[in-house]
Design a protein around this motif. Sequence first.
Motif, mmCIF file in Angstrom:
data_model
loop_
_atom_site.group_PDB
_atom_site.id
_atom_site.type_symbol
_atom_site.label_atom_id
_atom_site.label_comp_id
_atom_site.label_asym_id
_atom_site.label_seq_id
_atom_site.Cartn_x
_atom_site.Cartn_y
_atom_site.Cartn_z
ATOM 1 N N THR A 277 -22.295 -1.246 -24.611
ATOM 2 C CA THR A 277 -22.638 -1.016 -23.241
ATOM 3 C C THR A 277 -22.770 -2.328 -22.467
ATOM 4 O O THR A 277 -23.782 -3.125 -22.829
ATOM 5 C CB THR A 277 -23.863 -0.065 -23.055
ATOM 6 O OG1 THR A 277 -23.748 1.276 -23.654
ATOM 7 C CG2 THR A 277 -23.970 0.385 -21.655
ATOM 8 N N PRO A 278 -21.938 -2.573 -21.517
ATOM 9 C CA PRO A 278 -21.910 -3.874 -20.794
ATOM 10 C C PRO A 278 -23.288 -3.715 -19.864
ATOM 11 O O PRO A 278 -23.083 -3.692 -18.688
ATOM 12 C CB PRO A 278 -20.729 -3.786 -19.999
ATOM 13 C CG PRO A 278 -20.120 -2.473 -19.946
ATOM 14 C CD PRO A 278 -20.764 -1.615 -21.070
ATOM 15 N N LEU A 279 -24.545 -3.947 -20.574
ATOM 16 C CA LEU A 279 -25.596 -3.878 -19.572
ATOM 17 C C LEU A 279 -25.814 -4.789 -18.490
ATOM 18 O O LEU A 279 -26.334 -4.713 -17.428
ATOM 19 C CB LEU A 279 -26.830 -3.930 -20.460
ATOM 20 C CG LEU A 279 -27.373 -2.791 -21.589
ATOM 21 C CD1 LEU A 279 -28.353 -3.119 -22.302
ATOM 22 C CD2 LEU A 279 -27.301 -1.547 -20.649
ATOM 23 N N LEU A 280 -24.947 -5.958 -18.662
ATOM 24 C CA LEU A 280 -24.971 -7.123 -17.610
ATOM 25 C C LEU A 280 -24.371 -6.443 -16.232
ATOM 26 O O LEU A 280 -24.713 -6.972 -15.326
ATOM 27 C CB LEU A 280 -24.272 -8.140 -18.190
ATOM 28 C CG LEU A 280 -24.173 -9.636 -16.938
ATOM 29 C CD1 LEU A 280 -25.643 -9.706 -16.737
ATOM 30 C CD2 LEU A 280 -23.337 -10.555 -17.284
ATOM 31 N N ASN A 281 -23.533 -5.407 -16.602
ATOM 32 C CA ASN A 281 -22.909 -4.823 -15.283
ATOM 33 C C ASN A 281 -24.114 -4.204 -14.380
ATOM 34 O O ASN A 281 -24.102 -4.260 -13.113
ATOM 35 C CB ASN A 281 -21.819 -3.946 -15.472
ATOM 36 C CG ASN A 281 -20.766 -4.390 -16.107
ATOM 37 O OD1 ASN A 281 -20.677 -5.572 -16.371
ATOM 38 N ND2 ASN A 281 -19.623 -3.458 -16.193
#
Length: 348
Positions: A277-281
């Motif tokens: 999951t691209p948590l930085l987004n």
Amino acid sequence: MRAAVYYGPNKVEIADVPEPQAGPGQVKVKVGFNGICGTDLHEYYAGPIFIPTEPHALTGQQMPLVLGHEFSGTVTEIGKGVTGTSVGDRVAIEPIYRCGHCAPCAAGNYNICQQIGFHGLMSDGGMAEYTVVPADMVHPLPDNVSLELGALVEPMSVAYHAATLGDVRPGDTAMVFGAGPIGIGLWFALRGKGLDDVLVVEPSPTRRAAIEALGAKTLDPTAVDVPDYVRDATEGRGADAAYDAAGVQPSVETALACVGARKPMVSVAIYEKPLETPLLNLVMNESRIQGSLCYTSADYEAVIALMAEGKYDTTGWVSAITLDSVVEDGFEALHAGTKMKVLVDPSR
């Protein structure tokens, strides 16, 4: 009576089993229709997953057992102490068993009970001629809501609960990823909540065609850059809520790229394995991921009311089969993708 009994992976048999009788606090139902759920498919091909191999804490039952948790029917017997329900009532069943005393139950969130059970997964269910349920599972159906629609109240309530957790309101833009039964249910629920701008993202031409025929606007992620499209369509704001009903990596990544600042992506799929999951987004956007499980009685009542208003349409995506053909025309057809939603008629 005849019933579809689960014995383990790739082993569901139509067997003769004792017909149940209503005990105290219980209601006996002659099943009208029982839907085959994605969970049932997981159990058939890869289970047992949720079906217990030891006695369940709330039901005391274990495999083998009768499948079926999405069903409607007609009350034929009421047990001692039951009030508010009469023989002859047409009903939909809310199949949750809950303990009533854990922290979520005490807070009114029994859909996440720490010992949760489901009629038809942790007990003998509705893929049979008759079944017996606790009286608190019964929801009366209005005269203009058919038993076919009644069998869809359960999955449509899953979708309605998720739609509500997205905190949307009329005028918002919502996105639905996946046009299977829950995705279709999300579209109906969001429209029922007054949203006109609902985009459904689905790569399958068959599924896109089915939901387009109901009136939905779709996007093909193999042909369109979905995040770019949404940014342009919303003048850079992004979606007010995105709903993942697909449960695969590309849908999660794309949904998180589409959702607006401080807005949610609601996960209502079953994820078979962990996803990156691209948590930085989320950090840069202050957006969030919101999980959604099942429903409560309020969701059931809302869906039944919308059905009574004519807001749900089964054309083109729901089909009925006989109990004897549950494996070939049910599990195998759904697994192959040749059908979208199958209702089993135990009387046939």
